[in-house]
Design a protein around this motif. Structure first.
Motif, PDB file in Angstrom:
ATOM      1  N   ASP A 109       0.860  -1.174   0.000  1.00 47.74           N
ATOM      2  CA  ASP A 109       0.000   0.000   0.000  1.00 47.74           C
ATOM      3  C   ASP A 109       0.903   1.233   0.000  1.00 47.74           C
ATOM      4  OD1 ASP A 109      -2.417   1.389   0.005  1.00 47.74           O
ATOM      5  OD2 ASP A 109      -2.480   1.545   2.189  1.00 47.74           O
ATOM      6  N   GLY A 110       0.336   2.361  -0.400  1.00 48.14           N
ATOM      7  CA  GLY A 110       1.105   3.599  -0.377  1.00 48.14           C
ATOM      8  C   GLY A 110       1.652   3.977  -1.736  1.00 48.14           C
ATOM      9  N   ASN A 111       2.642   4.847  -1.714  1.00 49.07           N
ATOM     10  CA  ASN A 111       3.207   5.429  -2.928  1.00 49.07           C
ATOM     11  C   ASN A 111       4.564   4.804  -3.242  1.00 49.07           C
ATOM     12  OD1 ASN A 111       3.985   7.019  -5.054  1.00 49.07           O
ATOM     13  ND2 ASN A 111       4.144   8.924  -3.886  1.00 49.07           N
ATOM     14  N   VAL A 119       8.656  -1.860   6.002  1.00 45.99           N
ATOM     15  CA  VAL A 119       8.415  -3.303   5.884  1.00 45.99           C
ATOM     16  C   VAL A 119       8.095  -3.857   7.263  1.00 45.99           C
ATOM     17  CG1 VAL A 119       9.333  -5.541   5.221  1.00 45.99           C
ATOM     18  CG2 VAL A 119       9.939  -3.505   3.897  1.00 45.99           C
ATOM     19  N   GLY A 120       6.858  -4.351   7.417  1.00 43.97           N
ATOM     20  CA  GLY A 120       6.450  -4.962   8.667  1.00 43.97           C
ATOM     21  C   GLY A 120       6.731  -6.449   8.686  1.00 43.97           C
ATOM     22  N   GLU A 121       6.043  -7.136   9.585  1.00 42.31           N
ATOM     23  CA  GLU A 121       6.299  -8.564   9.790  1.00 42.31           C
ATOM     24  C   GLU A 121       5.431  -9.427   8.884  1.00 42.31           C
ATOM     25  OE1 GLU A 121       5.269 -11.660  13.392  1.00 42.31           O
ATOM     26  OE2 GLU A 121       6.055  -9.702  13.921  1.00 42.31           O
ATOM     27  N   THR A 152       2.586  10.767   5.037  1.00 42.45           N
ATOM     28  CA  THR A 152       1.381   9.991   4.790  1.00 42.45           C
ATOM     29  C   THR A 152       1.719   8.847   3.843  1.00 42.45           C
ATOM     30  OG1 THR A 152       0.677  11.248   2.831  1.00 42.45           O
ATOM     31  CG2 THR A 152      -0.052  12.066   4.990  1.00 42.45           C
ATOM     32  N   ARG A 153       0.969   7.759   3.965  1.00 43.49           N
ATOM     33  CA  ARG A 153       1.227   6.635   3.069  1.00 43.49           C
ATOM     34  C   ARG A 153       0.787   6.941   1.640  1.00 43.49           C
ATOM     35  NH1 ARG A 153      -1.789   1.346   4.942  1.00 43.49           N
ATOM     36  NH2 ARG A 153      -1.445   2.090   7.064  1.00 43.49           N
ATOM     37  N   TYR A 158       5.759   3.955   1.170  1.00 39.62           N
ATOM     38  CA  TYR A 158       5.309   2.703   0.552  1.00 39.62           C
ATOM     39  C   TYR A 158       5.431   1.624   1.610  1.00 39.62           C
ATOM     40  CZ  TYR A 158       5.078  -1.137  -2.866  1.00 39.62           C
ATOM     41  OH  TYR A 158       4.726  -2.261  -3.582  1.00 39.62           O
ATOM     42  N   ILE A 159       4.392   0.818   1.799  1.00 40.16           N
ATOM     43  CA  ILE A 159       4.320  -0.120   2.914  1.00 40.16           C
ATOM     44  C   ILE A 159       4.128  -1.550   2.398  1.00 40.16           C
ATOM     45  CG2 ILE A 159       3.121  -0.715   5.044  1.00 40.16           C
ATOM     46  CD1 ILE A 159       2.192   2.157   5.242  1.00 40.16           C
TER      47      ILE A 159
END
Length: 266
Positions: A109-111, A119-121, A152-153, A158-159
């Motif tokens: 998600d995001g730009n 980067v999450g888990e 902002t995302r 970028y997520i």
């Protein structure tokens, strides 16, 4: 132990965040003993005629060994020349057993043109339902944390996640699961080519930066090779952890200020 209304509500919310979907009694019940034994039905067993080898049913294919799955993932990821192609490759990949238990692929998600990549888990229950990373309570907290430093995302960030499929019950990914999915997130980072990589949580920091112990490794700058160049990378605490340990938000705020200063520098 009795709980007041506020504490009970917080406990229930925490259970929901951890993926608990069933409520059990305080005392165990043997439901198998209570249920009547079903009557046995006669089963016809016809004698099968011998079949030619070419017509015999094939055996059920076994799960792909982890080493072979990782090699397949590396080949598929390398062939992708865009984020859309990478997402398509992930959707067709059958080497990770988590895909069988997840509802949706959670890609990003995001730009992609933003300077920061987070980067999450792995996806949680809300993310698994929506197919979008960080949309639950921890995602809402992440958005507020980013807004506190003017990000902002939609515009700046970028997520993605280390794993694109939710582990059952929101458990921590196993080393084998991380090894299988790692080529995809590495290629994703390479294609986005951000200026700064932010690893959120211990598994992300260990998988991408090779550091263990998130409390000891957070807040300090490291380097990450995107495949095109070396970029700055930093690890910080996961919002889900901050919801359980609110006092640790002070550490996350320090990391955010460090990130803000880096973005403001020439």
């Amino acid at each position: 132990m009795s709980l007041d209304a506020v504490s009970a509500a917080e406990l229930i919310a925490w259970y929901a965040e951890m993926g608990v979907t069933e409520a059990l009694d305080e005392t165990p019940h043997d439901h198998f003993a209570a249920a009547p034994e079903p009557a046995r039905q006669p089963v016809a067993r016809p004698v099968a005629a011998a079949q030619p080898a070419a017509r015999r049913p094939a055996a059920v294919a076994a799960a792909t060994p982890p080493d072979e799955a990782a090699l397949s993932a590396r080949a598929l990821a390398r062939e992708a020349t865009s984020l859309d192609e990478l997402k398509t490759a992930l959707a067709s990949f059958e080497g990770c057993p988590l895909k069988a238990t997840a509802k949706n692929l959670v890609f990003a998600d995001g730009n992609p043109a933003g300077k920061v990549m987070i980067v999450g888990e792995a996806p949680g229950a809300d993310e698994d339902r929506a197919g979008v990373p960080f949309v639950g309570r921890s995602g809402q907290l992440l958005d507020r944390m980013l807004a506190a430093i003017g990000l902002t995302r939609q515009e700046h960030v970028y997520i993605a996640n280390l794993l694109p499929w939710r582990p059952p019950g929101n458990r921590t990914p196993t080393p084998q699961e991380v090894a299988i999915c790692l080529p995809f997130i590495q290629r994703q980072i390479e294609l986005v080519d951000p200026d700064i990589l932010v690893c959120v949580g211990g598994p992300s920091a260990q998988g991408l930066l090779g550091v263990s112990g998130i409390l000891a490794s957070r807040g300090r700058w490291m380097e990450y090779d995107t495949g095109r160049r070396m970029i700055r990378a930093i690890a910080t605490l996961h919002p889900a952890y901050l919801l359980r340990q609110p006092l640790q938000k002070r550490l996350a705020w320090r990391d955010l200020r460090t990130l803000k200063a880096a973005l403001a520098a020439p």
